[in-house]
Structure formats: C-alpha cells, structure tokens
Design a protein around this motif. Structure first.
Motif, PDB file in Angstrom:
ATOM      1  N   GLY A  16       0.803  -1.215   0.000  1.00 62.62           N
ATOM      2  CA  GLY A  16       0.000   0.000   0.000  1.00 62.62           C
ATOM      3  C   GLY A  16       0.835   1.263   0.000  1.00 62.62           C
ATOM      4  N   GLY A  17       2.086   1.138  -0.491  1.00 60.38           N
ATOM      5  CA  GLY A  17       2.973   2.296  -0.528  1.00 60.38           C
ATOM      6  C   GLY A  17       3.811   2.476   0.714  1.00 60.38           C
ATOM      7  N   ASP A  18       3.783   1.517   1.644  1.00 57.09           N
ATOM      8  CA  ASP A  18       4.578   1.598   2.875  1.00 57.09           C
ATOM      9  C   ASP A  18       6.046   1.340   2.528  1.00 57.09           C
ATOM     10  OD1 ASP A  18       5.978   0.981   5.262  1.00 57.09           O
ATOM     11  OD2 ASP A  18       4.128   0.367   6.249  1.00 57.09           O
ATOM     12  N   PRO A  19       6.938   2.316   2.703  1.00 54.93           N
ATOM     13  CA  PRO A  19       8.333   2.136   2.315  1.00 54.93           C
ATOM     14  C   PRO A  19       9.037   1.009   3.066  1.00 54.93           C
ATOM     15  CG  PRO A  19       7.857   4.465   2.653  1.00 54.93           C
ATOM     16  CD  PRO A  19       6.677   3.694   3.172  1.00 54.93           C
ATOM     17  N   GLU A  20       8.669   0.785   4.322  1.00 58.70           N
ATOM     18  CA  GLU A  20       9.368  -0.259   5.070  1.00 58.70           C
ATOM     19  C   GLU A  20       8.985  -1.651   4.571  1.00 58.70           C
ATOM     20  OE1 GLU A  20      10.716  -1.505   9.601  1.00 58.70           O
ATOM     21  OE2 GLU A  20       9.408   0.218   9.301  1.00 58.70           O
ATOM     22  N   ILE A  21       7.726  -1.842   4.187  1.00 57.44           N
ATOM     23  CA  ILE A  21       7.326  -3.127   3.616  1.00 57.44           C
ATOM     24  C   ILE A  21       8.066  -3.354   2.296  1.00 57.44           C
ATOM     25  CG2 ILE A  21       5.405  -4.378   2.562  1.00 57.44           C
ATOM     26  CD1 ILE A  21       3.580  -3.144   4.671  1.00 57.44           C
ATOM     27  N   ALA A  22       8.159  -2.312   1.478  1.00 62.77           N
ATOM     28  CA  ALA A  22       8.885  -2.419   0.218  1.00 62.77           C
ATOM     29  C   ALA A  22      10.345  -2.775   0.463  1.00 62.77           C
ATOM     30  CB  ALA A  22       8.781  -1.111  -0.563  1.00 62.77           C
ATOM     31  N   HIS A  23      10.932  -2.144   1.473  1.00 58.07           N
ATOM     32  CA  HIS A  23      12.336  -2.429   1.796  1.00 58.07           C
ATOM     33  C   HIS A  23      12.515  -3.879   2.219  1.00 58.07           C
ATOM     34  CE1 HIS A  23      16.418  -1.592   3.266  1.00 58.07           C
ATOM     35  NE2 HIS A  23      16.100  -2.376   4.282  1.00 58.07           N
ATOM     36  N   GLU A  24      11.661  -4.364   3.089  1.00 58.09           N
ATOM     37  CA  GLU A  24      11.791  -5.731   3.586  1.00 58.09           C
ATOM     38  C   GLU A  24      11.626  -6.744   2.463  1.00 58.09           C
ATOM     39  OE1 GLU A  24      12.728  -7.053   6.559  1.00 58.09           O
ATOM     40  OE2 GLU A  24      13.331  -4.965   6.848  1.00 58.09           O
ATOM     41  N   ARG A  25      10.679  -6.509   1.566  1.00 57.91           N
ATOM     42  CA  ARG A  25      10.474  -7.451   0.469  1.00 57.91           C
ATOM     43  C   ARG A  25      11.621  -7.402  -0.527  1.00 57.91           C
ATOM     44  NH1 ARG A  25       3.890  -7.011  -0.629  1.00 57.91           N
ATOM     45  NH2 ARG A  25       3.280  -7.680   1.472  1.00 57.91           N
ATOM     46  N   THR A  26      12.167  -6.216  -0.725  1.00 63.63           N
ATOM     47  CA  THR A  26      13.333  -6.095  -1.605  1.00 63.63           C
ATOM     48  C   THR A  26      14.526  -6.833  -1.035  1.00 63.63           C
ATOM     49  OG1 THR A  26      12.570  -3.945  -2.415  1.00 63.63           O
ATOM     50  CG2 THR A  26      14.892  -4.470  -2.725  1.00 63.63           C
ATOM     51  N   MET A  27      14.752  -6.679   0.280  1.00 64.72           N
ATOM     52  CA  MET A  27      15.868  -7.373   0.908  1.00 64.72           C
ATOM     53  C   MET A  27      15.705  -8.888   0.820  1.00 64.72           C
ATOM     54  SD  MET A  27      18.025  -5.158   1.751  1.00 64.72           S
ATOM     55  CE  MET A  27      19.021  -6.456   2.442  1.00 64.72           C
ATOM     56  N   ALA A  28      14.494  -9.366   1.010  1.00 66.79           N
ATOM     57  CA  ALA A  28      14.248 -10.799   0.903  1.00 66.79           C
ATOM     58  C   ALA A  28      14.531 -11.289  -0.518  1.00 66.79           C
ATOM     59  CB  ALA A  28      12.810 -11.112   1.302  1.00 66.79           C
ATOM     60  N   ALA A  29      14.092 -10.516  -1.515  1.00 67.73           N
ATOM     61  CA  ALA A  29      14.324 -10.897  -2.906  1.00 67.73           C
ATOM     62  C   ALA A  29      15.814 -10.891  -3.242  1.00 67.73           C
ATOM     63  CB  ALA A  29      13.568  -9.954  -3.842  1.00 67.73           C
ATOM     64  N   LEU A  30      16.540  -9.886  -2.772  1.00 71.27           N
ATOM     65  CA  LEU A  30      17.971  -9.821  -3.041  1.00 71.27           C
ATOM     66  C   LEU A  30      18.729 -10.927  -2.327  1.00 71.27           C
ATOM     67  CD1 LEU A  30      18.577  -5.963  -2.923  1.00 71.27           C
ATOM     68  CD2 LEU A  30      18.654  -7.447  -4.930  1.00 71.27           C
ATOM     69  N   SER A  31      18.268 -11.295  -1.143  1.00 71.84           N
ATOM     70  CA  SER A  31      18.883 -12.417  -0.429  1.00 71.84           C
ATOM     71  C   SER A  31      18.752 -13.702  -1.246  1.00 71.84           C
ATOM     72  CB  SER A  31      18.233 -12.579   0.944  1.00 71.84           C
ATOM     73  OG  SER A  31      18.793 -13.686   1.630  1.00 71.84           O
ATOM     74  N   ARG A  32      17.564 -13.930  -1.805  1.00 71.23           N
ATOM     75  CA  ARG A  32      17.360 -15.129  -2.637  1.00 71.23           C
ATOM     76  C   ARG A  32      18.178 -15.042  -3.918  1.00 71.23           C
ATOM     77  NH1 ARG A  32      11.990 -14.165  -0.860  1.00 71.23           N
ATOM     78  NH2 ARG A  32      11.483 -13.142  -2.846  1.00 71.23           N
ATOM     79  N   LEU A  33      18.212 -13.860  -4.520  1.00 71.84           N
ATOM     80  CA  LEU A  33      18.973 -13.677  -5.752  1.00 71.84           C
ATOM     81  C   LEU A  33      20.443 -14.012  -5.542  1.00 71.84           C
ATOM     82  CD1 LEU A  33      19.229 -12.556  -8.692  1.00 71.84           C
ATOM     83  CD2 LEU A  33      19.629 -10.321  -7.659  1.00 71.84           C
ATOM     84  N   GLY A  34      20.997 -13.601  -4.394  1.00 73.41           N
ATOM     85  CA  GLY A  34      22.403 -13.837  -4.118  1.00 73.41           C
ATOM     86  C   GLY A  34      22.774 -15.297  -4.019  1.00 73.41           C
ATOM     87  N   GLN A  35      21.787 -16.163  -3.895  1.00 76.28           N
ATOM     88  CA  GLN A  35      22.035 -17.596  -3.808  1.00 76.28           C
ATOM     89  C   GLN A  35      21.984 -18.289  -5.167  1.00 76.28           C
ATOM     90  OE1 GLN A  35      19.476 -19.319  -0.729  1.00 76.28           O
ATOM     91  NE2 GLN A  35      19.485 -17.352   0.338  1.00 76.28           N
ATOM     92  N   VAL A  36      21.631 -17.538  -6.210  1.00 80.74           N
ATOM     93  CA  VAL A  36      21.533 -18.098  -7.560  1.00 80.74           C
ATOM     94  C   VAL A  36      22.790 -17.703  -8.329  1.00 80.74           C
ATOM     95  CG1 VAL A  36      20.160 -18.222  -9.667  1.00 80.74           C
ATOM     96  CG2 VAL A  36      19.032 -17.884  -7.448  1.00 80.74           C
ATOM     97  N   ARG A  37      23.744 -18.598  -8.409  1.00 82.90           N
ATOM     98  CA  ARG A  37      25.055 -18.258  -8.968  1.00 82.90           C
ATOM     99  C   ARG A  37      25.010 -17.781 -10.413  1.00 82.90           C
ATOM    100  NH1 ARG A  37      29.334 -22.630  -6.337  1.00 82.90           N
ATOM    101  NH2 ARG A  37      28.963 -22.038  -4.142  1.00 82.90           N
ATOM    102  N   PRO A  38      24.241 -18.400 -11.296  1.00 83.26           N
ATOM    103  CA  PRO A  38      24.193 -17.876 -12.677  1.00 83.26           C
ATOM    104  C   PRO A  38      23.677 -16.438 -12.735  1.00 83.26           C
ATOM    105  CG  PRO A  38      23.317 -20.115 -12.594  1.00 83.26           C
ATOM    106  CD  PRO A  38      23.495 -19.675 -11.169  1.00 83.26           C
TER     107      PRO A  38
END
Length: 347
Positions: A16-38
C-alpha cells in the motif's frame, strides 16, 4: 528508464505504498537472488566495475559502495557486489538486538527525491551478525561494518557497548565505521563532542590494536553528521588525528529540511533524519572541509545526495576517495552504480 517506469513503480506500491514493507520485500528478494550463482555472474558481467583503488590500505574494486542502513544485518551480501558495488557497509549494528523505534518510521518524499527515517538502529545484534558472516565466508568486495550504541545502554556506558561489537565482528570486517551521528538514538550525537569522542575512539583504537595481535590493525573510521559546525568538525578531526583514525565518512542524515519541494512539506514535517538529493550540497561541503583541514592525510568516504554522475564527480573532486549510495540507489536503481563506475573509468 525501465527501473523507474517498471521496477520502481512496483516497489513503491508494495504494502500500500509503505516504504518499510517495500524495503523488507526487496531485501528478501535480493537475499534469494544472491544464492543463484548464474544470476550473480550475469549481473557482475552487466554492472561490474573495472577500476580499482586503494584507500586506507584496503583495495577496493570500484569507488561506489553501498551505505550503511540498507542491509543492516547482512542479508543480501552476495547480491550487492554483483550490482557493481565496490564495497558494502552493513549495520549500523549494536551490541544488543533491538527492534528500533515504533512505526511508521520510514517516509518517501518523491518530489524531493528524499527519504526521512527514524528507524532507530533496528538490527539483530552484533553477535547474530558475526554468526551470519562466519557462515557466509568472503563477500568478494571489502566489507565495512558500522557500529553504534544500543538504545538500552546509557550514554555513559557507550564505550563498552561499541567495544563489544568491535570484538565480536573484528574477524569479519575490512573496516569499521564508528557511528556517532545518527539522529534517531537518544544521546548518540552527543558522542561527537570532543571529550566524549576522544574517550570512545581512544578505547576503540586500543581494542583494535590489541585484536591485531601486533600486526596492522583494521581501519577505524568515524561517521559524522552534516549538521555539525565547521568548528565542531575541526574538533572531530583533531580526535581522529590523535588516535590514528583511518578515515571519515561524511555524512549521515540531516535534521534540516532545506531544499524540499513544497509538495513534500507535510511529510517533511515528520521527525527523523533526511537523506537524498537535498543533502547533496551540504555533504559535498563537509567532504571538502574535511579534505582541506586534514591536508589530504585523512581519506573521506562521501555519502549524501549522490543521484547521478555529476553529484558523484563533484564529491570525488571535493576530496572523497570513495562514494556511497543509499537513497540514490532507491530512486535510480542499479544502473546508477554502473553509470558512476563507467564515468570514473573514463576519467
């Protein structure tokens, strides 16, 4: 442009435009991305820097770093280097785990391209970060660790609080930033006063020397506020010289609200530290002052309002050896890292 029109629009609408929710979801996505070596290899090929530099004895594979505050607990450390960052600063971390201040505590000012935060050093604690870094292994770029005071710790006991974090994290950091300049922890900015800073930095210097075991101690840096007077900055620099501090990070967020768009006036009234484009000129001025007063003997990491190549170039020309991004990265995306790296490579 794809980031602004597609990715940023989607991110800014999360929760709903909450910056902290956006930040947390972005961090979770980047954490998963960092585990995909290709994926990491592909990003490195697209965004990787090609010019390295040595600052306070540490080799950096690029001048652009990620500022503290974005990845406090080191959750996405494999992803940041893949996006072209030549160093990553985690934290600010405190001795004790703490939830931070009550929400809402993070606000976007879209017209001004700025952020106000009063997060309050929310983090899992120094020991938890040490365990994560031990399990992770080398990051691939220099790792800075920003340490601060726990909210529950009285100011008069701050030295031991910082010392505990330095001891716990010393094996894992390439440099350590002593954060005495956040406006969101009661009493913290008072540690920039000469006597208090002298006591704190002196003890951390002794601790670092002891942990080095007779070898070269890892660099200690001090992060300062943009709201200090020139005289106060001079006193900070004297303390740095007295205790062989390796560098200064200029600057943290500001309590000022100069340069905001009228459209952002209601949000601008929120309490907290302001970061982003309105801070660019003051941060550059502080970088220039530190470089001038220290006679080029004290390296500076410039942070605050770096939104484009011009701002980064002005910061480097003012005397910064490295620059860091936070709010600029939020608004401009990873292409900003690449643009600055390419501009530096062509200088």
């Amino acid at each position: 442009m794809a980031y602004k029109h597609l990715v940023r629009r989607a991110l800014f609408s999360l929760g709903g435009g909450d910056p902290e929710i956006a930040h947390e979801r972005t961090m979770a996505a980047l954490s998963r991305l960092g585990q995909v070596r290709p994926a990491v290899r592909g990003l490195r090929a697209l965004f990787g820097a090609k010019v390295s530099t040595t600052v306070f004895g540490v080799r950096f594979p690029g001048v652009v770093g990620l500022a503290a505050g974005m990845d406090k607990d080191g959750r996405a450390l494999r992803a940041w280097p893949a996006m072209g960052f030549g160093h990553v600063e985690v934290g600010t971390v405190t001795r004790h785990a703490q939830p931070g201040n009550p929400g809402p505590r993070l606000f976007r000012l879209r017209e001004s391209e700025a952020i106000i935060n009063r997060m309050g050093f929310n983090n899992a604690g120094a020991d938890a970060l040490a365990a994560r870094l031990a399990a992770l292994g080398p990051v691939g770029v220099p790792l800075g660790i920003s340490i601060g005071k726990s909210k529950v710790t009285p100011v008069e006991e701050a030295v031991e609080d910082y010392r505990h974090s330095l001891r716990a994290l010393y094996p894992y950091g390439d440099y350590f930033a002593v954060n005495v300049s956040s406006p969101n922890t009661p009493g913290l900015r008072g540690l920039q006063d000469r006597a208090a800073l002298d006591a704190l930095v002196g003890e951390l210097r002794r601790e670092a020397d002891g942990l080095a075991g007779g070898g070269r101690a890892k660099p200690l840096l001090v992060k300062i506020a943009p709201d200090l007077t020139d005289h106060a900055i001079g006193e900070v620099l004297q303390v740095c010289a007295d205790h062989r501090v390796s560098g200064v990070i200029a600057t943290n967020t500001t309590l000022g609200r100069d340069g905001l768009s009228p459209a952002d006036a209601p949000t601008g009234a929120e309490a907290g530290g302001l970061s982003g484009r309105p801070l660019a000129e003051r941060s550059r001025q502080v970088v220039a002052l530190v470089a001038r007063e220290a006679g080029g003997e004290l390296p500076v990491i410039g942070v605050g309002g770096v939104f484009d190549v011009d701002a980064a170039t002005r910061m480097l020309d003012a005397g910064a050896s490295l620059v860091q991004l936070y709010t600029g990265f939020v608004f401009e995306g990873p292409a900003l890292v690449r643009r600055i790296n390419r501009a530096v490579e062509s200088r």
